[in-house]
Design a protein around this motif. Structure first.
Motif, short mmCIF file in Angstrom:
data_model
loop_
_atom_site.label_atom_id
_atom_site.label_comp_id
_atom_site.label_asym_id
_atom_site.label_seq_id
_atom_site.Cartn_x
_atom_site.Cartn_y
_atom_site.Cartn_z
N LEU A 180 -9.43 2.32 -6.83
CA LEU A 180 -8.92 1.04 -6.34
C LEU A 180 -9.13 0.90 -4.84
CD1 LEU A 180 -5.57 0.66 -8.30
CD2 LEU A 180 -7.67 -0.66 -8.59
N LEU A 181 -8.89 1.99 -4.10
CA LEU A 181 -9.04 1.92 -2.66
C LEU A 181 -10.49 1.84 -2.22
CD1 LEU A 181 -6.29 4.43 -1.52
CD2 LEU A 181 -6.23 1.93 -1.42
N SER A 182 -11.37 2.53 -2.91
CA SER A 182 -12.77 2.53 -2.51
C SER A 182 -13.55 1.40 -3.15
CB SER A 182 -13.42 3.87 -2.87
OG SER A 182 -13.49 4.01 -4.27
N GLY A 183 -12.91 0.60 -3.99
CA GLY A 183 -13.60 -0.49 -4.68
C GLY A 183 -13.96 -1.64 -3.77
N CYS A 184 -13.40 -1.69 -2.58
CA CYS A 184 -13.66 -2.80 -1.66
C CYS A 184 -14.03 -2.25 -0.30
CB CYS A 184 -12.42 -3.67 -1.52
SG CYS A 184 -11.84 -4.39 -3.05
N ARG A 202 -12.64 -16.36 -4.24
CA ARG A 202 -11.96 -15.47 -5.19
C ARG A 202 -12.99 -15.03 -6.21
NH1 ARG A 202 -8.97 -15.27 -10.00
NH2 ARG A 202 -7.12 -13.95 -9.83
N VAL A 203 -13.10 -13.73 -6.41
CA VAL A 203 -14.02 -13.16 -7.41
C VAL A 203 -13.17 -12.40 -8.41
CG1 VAL A 203 -15.99 -11.62 -7.77
CG2 VAL A 203 -15.81 -12.92 -5.62
N SER A 255 -20.23 -9.83 4.82
CA SER A 255 -20.43 -9.41 3.44
C SER A 255 -19.30 -8.47 3.04
CB SER A 255 -21.78 -8.70 3.26
OG SER A 255 -21.79 -7.49 3.99
N ALA A 256 -19.14 -8.33 1.73
CA ALA A 256 -18.12 -7.43 1.20
C ALA A 256 -18.63 -6.82 -0.09
CB ALA A 256 -16.81 -8.18 0.94
N SER A 257 -18.29 -5.57 -0.32
CA SER A 257 -18.63 -4.91 -1.57
C SER A 257 -17.35 -4.84 -2.40
CB SER A 257 -19.17 -3.52 -1.30
OG SER A 257 -19.42 -2.85 -2.52
N ILE A 258 -17.35 -5.52 -3.56
CA ILE A 258 -16.18 -5.55 -4.42
C ILE A 258 -16.60 -5.31 -5.85
CG2 ILE A 258 -14.70 -7.01 -2.99
CD1 ILE A 258 -15.76 -9.41 -4.56
N PHE A 259 -15.85 -4.51 -6.56
CA PHE A 259 -16.13 -4.19 -7.97
C PHE A 259 -17.58 -3.75 -8.18
CE2 PHE A 259 -12.86 -7.68 -8.43
CZ PHE A 259 -11.80 -6.82 -8.65
N ASP A 317 -8.81 -8.57 -0.28
CA ASP A 317 -7.50 -8.31 -0.85
C ASP A 317 -7.71 -8.22 -2.36
OD1 ASP A 317 -4.83 -8.07 -1.44
OD2 ASP A 317 -4.36 -10.18 -1.10
N CYS A 318 -7.73 -6.99 -2.86
CA CYS A 318 -8.11 -6.76 -4.25
C CYS A 318 -6.96 -6.28 -5.12
CB CYS A 318 -9.24 -5.73 -4.33
SG CYS A 318 -10.77 -6.30 -3.60
N GLY A 319 -6.96 -6.76 -6.36
CA GLY A 319 -6.07 -6.28 -7.39
C GLY A 319 -6.91 -5.61 -8.46
N LEU A 320 -6.34 -5.42 -9.63
CA LEU A 320 -7.07 -4.76 -10.71
C LEU A 320 -8.22 -5.60 -11.25
CD1 LEU A 320 -4.19 -3.10 -12.71
CD2 LEU A 320 -5.85 -2.00 -11.22
N ASP A 321 -8.04 -6.91 -11.32
CA ASP A 321 -9.08 -7.74 -11.94
C ASP A 321 -9.61 -8.86 -11.06
OD1 ASP A 321 -6.81 -9.26 -11.96
OD2 ASP A 321 -7.04 -9.97 -14.01
N ALA A 322 -9.18 -8.96 -9.80
CA ALA A 322 -9.66 -10.01 -8.92
C ALA A 322 -9.56 -9.59 -7.46
CB ALA A 322 -8.88 -11.30 -9.14
N CYS A 323 -10.46 -10.15 -6.64
CA CYS A 323 -10.43 -9.93 -5.20
C CYS A 323 -10.53 -11.28 -4.50
CB CYS A 323 -11.63 -9.09 -4.74
SG CYS A 323 -11.50 -7.34 -5.05
#
Length: 131
Positions: A39-43, A124-125, A68-72, A51-57
Motif C-alpha cells: 500500500l505504501l509503495s503503490g504510489c 481520480r483513478v 506524473s505519478a505512479s499508482i497501482f 492520496d490512495c486507498g485500496l481501490d482508488a487514488c
C-alpha cells in the motif's frame, strides 16, 4: 445413601484455545507487513500529490511542471490543461477529460476529472470493477 443423592464437587469447564504456533504467528505478521508495504509503495509522484486507498487514488498534479505519478503499477501524467478540459495519460493512453464527465475507462481503471484550478489538476483513478 443412594447414588442419585450424591453431589459432585464444583465442576469447572475450561475452554481450550489452540495456541498459535510461532510459524503461524510469523506468517500472519509477514502477510500484514507485505500488505502495508504494498500500500505504501503503490504510489509515488513527481510534481504531484497522491492520496490512495485500496481501490482508488486521487492524484493532484501541479500545473506548469512536468507532473506524473505512479499508482497501482501504472503511470499517470498531466499532458496539458485548457479551461475546464484536461489531457492526461494513464496506463500509456491519452485521455481528454472535463469536470463532471462520466468516468473514462482505460487499462482496467475508471478515470475522472475532479477539479481544475490555475495551480492544480485533480483526477481520480479507480480500479474498474467491470473489467
Amino acid at each position: 445413601m443412594s447414588p442419585a443423592s450424591r453431589t459432585l464437587g464444583r465442576v469447572t469447564n475450561r475452554r481450550v484455545f489452540p495456541s498459535q504456533t510461532p510459524t503461524r504467528r510469523a506468517a500472519g505478521l509477514l502477510a500484514g507487513l507485505a500488505l502495508g508495504v504494498a500500500l505504501l509503495s503503490g504510489c509515488s509522484s513527481e510534481g504531484a500529490a497522491t492520496d490512495c486507498g485500496l481501490d482508488a487514488c486521487t492524484v493532484t498534479f501541479d500545473r506548469g511542471v512536468d507532473a506524473s505519478a505512479s499508482i497501482f503499477g501504472v503511470e499517470a501524467k498531466l499532458i496539458g490543461a485548457q479551461g475546464d478540459q484536461v489531457t492526461v495519460e494513464v496506463a500509456g493512453e491519452q485521455l481528454s477529460l472535463t469536470v463532471g464527465q462520466q468516468a473514462t475507462e482505460v487499462g482496467g481503471f475508471a478515470v475522472t476529472l475532479d477539479s481544475v484550478t490555475d495551480q492544480q489538476v485533480k483526477i481520480r483513478v479507480a480500479h474498474n470493477p467491470n473489467s
